[in-house]
Design an enzyme around this catalytic site. Structure first.
Site, PDB file in Angstrom:
ATOM      1  N   GLY A 106     -23.578  36.075 -90.568  1.00  0.00           N
ATOM      2  CA  GLY A 106     -22.212  36.341 -91.019  1.00  0.00           C
ATOM      3  C   GLY A 106     -21.239  36.691 -89.909  1.00  0.00           C
ATOM      4  O   GLY A 106     -20.218  37.315 -90.155  1.00  0.00           O
ATOM      5  N   ASP A 156     -20.140  22.450 -89.206  1.00  0.00           N
ATOM      6  CA  ASP A 156     -21.244  23.320 -88.779  1.00  0.00           C
ATOM      7  C   ASP A 156     -22.549  22.550 -88.588  1.00  0.00           C
ATOM      8  O   ASP A 156     -23.122  22.575 -87.498  1.00  0.00           O
ATOM      9  CB  ASP A 156     -21.448  24.472 -89.763  1.00  0.00           C
TER      10      ASP A 156
HETATM   11  P1  ADP Z   1     -22.631  32.552 -91.132  1.00  0.00           P
HETATM   12  O1  ADP Z   1     -21.285  32.606 -90.501  1.00  0.00           O
HETATM   13  O2  ADP Z   1     -23.634  33.320 -90.326  1.00  0.00           O
HETATM   14  O3  ADP Z   1     -23.073  31.175 -91.469  1.00  0.00           O
HETATM   15  P2  ADP Z   1     -22.652  32.765 -93.979  1.00  0.00           P
HETATM   16  O4  ADP Z   1     -22.163  33.823 -94.905  1.00  0.00           O
HETATM   17  O5  ADP Z   1     -22.134  31.390 -94.116  1.00  0.00           O
HETATM   18  O6  ADP Z   1     -22.459  33.336 -92.505  1.00  0.00           O
HETATM   19  O7  ADP Z   1     -24.232  32.638 -94.122  1.00  0.00           O
HETATM   20  C1  ADP Z   1     -25.059  33.763 -94.082  1.00  0.00           C
HETATM   21  C2  ADP Z   1     -26.149  33.625 -95.144  1.00  0.00           C
HETATM   22  O8  ADP Z   1     -27.135  32.664 -94.675  1.00  0.00           O
HETATM   23  C3  ADP Z   1     -26.907  34.903 -95.358  1.00  0.00           C
HETATM   24  O9  ADP Z   1     -26.258  35.731 -96.305  1.00  0.00           O
HETATM   25  C4  ADP Z   1     -28.247  34.375 -95.860  1.00  0.00           C
HETATM   26  O10 ADP Z   1     -28.174  34.039 -97.233  1.00  0.00           O
HETATM   27  C5  ADP Z   1     -28.437  33.099 -95.056  1.00  0.00           C
HETATM   28  N1  ADP Z   1     -29.190  33.396 -93.819  1.00  0.00           N
HETATM   29  C6  ADP Z   1     -28.768  33.284 -92.545  1.00  0.00           C
HETATM   30  N2  ADP Z   1     -29.719  33.664 -91.657  1.00  0.00           N
HETATM   31  C7  ADP Z   1     -30.790  34.035 -92.411  1.00  0.00           C
HETATM   32  C8  ADP Z   1     -32.094  34.543 -92.107  1.00  0.00           C
HETATM   33  N3  ADP Z   1     -32.482  34.775 -90.856  1.00  0.00           N
HETATM   34  N4  ADP Z   1     -32.931  34.790 -93.139  1.00  0.00           N
HETATM   35  C9  ADP Z   1     -32.545  34.584 -94.420  1.00  0.00           C
HETATM   36  N5  ADP Z   1     -31.333  34.127 -94.766  1.00  0.00           N
HETATM   37  C10 ADP Z   1     -30.450  33.855 -93.795  1.00  0.00           C
HETATM   38 MG    MG Z   2     -22.082  29.837 -92.782  1.00  0.00          MG
END
Ligand code: ADP
Ligand code: MG
Length: 369
Positions: A106, A156
């Site tokens: 995030g 992305d």
């Molecule tokens: P970002 O900018 O990092 O993409 P998002 O809100 O789009 O932020 O995505 C984050 C979401 O992706 C998390 O809330 C989770 O559901 C999933 N996610 C990302 N990394 C992991 C991880 N290491 N393990 C489990 N889920 C993950």
């Molecule tokens: Mg994202």
């Protein structure tokens, strides 16, 4: 139990080309040094067993039911990918997947797209199939749209799928062409999280998209890619003032990406850096997708030794900033930047130093769950 296979993917950062993807413009991006790793084993039944190690969460289900899960957000990315493969006629069996990551979640480094790409790579290694890169990007995008409820573009996953060590990725969202460009060794990037997310972010996004569409409609063109800066200036009076400013940012961003590529070819880092500063100014004044926390990080950067350029990266309204810094000044820059940037509420500011990274090599072999 079958042999364990791995799939990995770096996060990505947008370097220039802000809000240009849905306007058929140009984006300059790169992979970062942090990644999501997915380890998998095939099962002999139809069961799906998932373990998100960083979140200390497990989930069990079945291939027979791939409908989105309202409670466990992260599970939806996996189910979305499995569903995308199924609709493309790729039949898999049951599977155990374990997710671990060094990518901050995030913070605008796109951990979600890295996750969906890493899952696809792991499943490809387990079942021995391949898919064209664009199809993989679409599967990632569909997982975000239909399963996670995030209406993101192809930027992305495309940036992540094309990431290369020591190179920047140039994406053209009109032709869908991708090129990579060498990045000089004399510079590094710093990504800093501002620690804030705008409460009205969805409404703001929609307003920006609508303004861009309105600008194109009023100008009688299919997208903002079809007009250059010079022409836009000449036809300024045809647009309401606010719509003009939104269009000015987007058209300016594609122009800056073109100029950035020319600077990079000449190894002109100060010229490249100035474009990042210009982009931030345009975000602040024209697109109004910066917020004070992001502005402050860019100001702190400008006063620090080795600063070449700084801007918000990604959608804006919070998230992260990107700083181009002379490699030799890394230590002095960070010391000054840390002192000058106000600490985020609830903890120290988070920042990461990175150079352009490529796709991590997959590992395989046995691994215990
Ligand atoms: P970002 O900018 O990092 O993409 P998002 O809100 O789009 O932020 O995505 C984050 C979401 O992706 C998390 O809330 C989770 O559901 C999933 N996610 C990302 N990394 C992991 C991880 N290491 N393990 C489990 N889920 C993950
Ligand atoms: Mg994202």
């Amino acid at each position: 139990m079958s042999q364990t296979e791995q799939g990995a993917a770096s996060g990505r950062v947008e370097i220039l080309g802000n809000h240009t993807d849905y306007n058929q413009g140009l984006v300059l991006a790169m992979g970062v040094s942090f990644r999501v790793n997915v380890y998998g084993n095939r099962r002999s039944d139809e069961d799906i067993r998932l373990h998100a190690r960083d979140l200390s969460q497990q989930w069990a289900g079945s291939l027979g039911n791939l409908s989105p899960q309202p409670q466990a957000g992260w599970v939806n990315y996996v189910l979305g990918v499995l569903h995308g493969l199924k609709t493309r006629g790729i039949e898999l069996g049951g599977v155990e997947l374990e997710i671990t990551s060094t990518l901050p979640i995030g913070s605008g480094l796109s951990s979600s797209a890295a996750l969906t790409v890493a899952i696809q790579r792991c499943l490809q290694n387990l079942w021995g199939f391949t898919l064209p890169t664009l199809e993989m990007a679409k599967i990632s995008q569909e997982a975000e749209h239909r399963y996670a409820g995030v209406k993101c573009g192809l930027l992305d996953p495309m940036a992540i799928l094309h990431a290369k060590k020591d190179r920047l990725v140039l994406l053209d969202f009109r032709s869908l062409e991708v090129q990579t460009i060498p990045f000089p060794k004399e510079a590094i990037f710093v990504v800093a999280s501002c620690g804030e997310q705008h409460a009205l972010v969805d409404g703001e996004y929609n307003e920006r998209r609508q303004s861009c569409e309105e600008a194109a409609r009023l100008l009688g063109i299919s997208s903002l890619r079809e007009i250059g800066l010079h022409e836009l200036e000449k036809r300024k009076s045809e647009l309401p003032a606010l719509v003009y400013r939104r269009a000015r940012h987007v058209v300016g961003e594609t122009d800056r990406v073109e100029r950035a590529v020319a600077y990079l070819k000449k190894n002109d880092l100060p010229g490249f850096g100035r474009l990042l500063d210009e982009s931030q100014e345009s975000s602040r004044v024209n697109f109004e997708n910066s917020i004070p926390a992001l502005d402050k990080l860019c100001e702190a950067s400008k006063k620090s030794p080795g600063h070449l350029g700084a801007r918000l990266s990604g959608g804006g309204f919070g998230g992260s900033t990107l700083h181009l810094v002379e490699a030799q000044q890394e230590g002095r820059f960070l010391e000054s930047f840390r002192k000058r940037s106000p600490a985020r509420a609830g903890g120290p500011r988070e920042y990461w130093v990175t150079r352009p990274e490529g796709n991590p090599e997959p590992e395989s072999g046995s691994r215990k769950f």
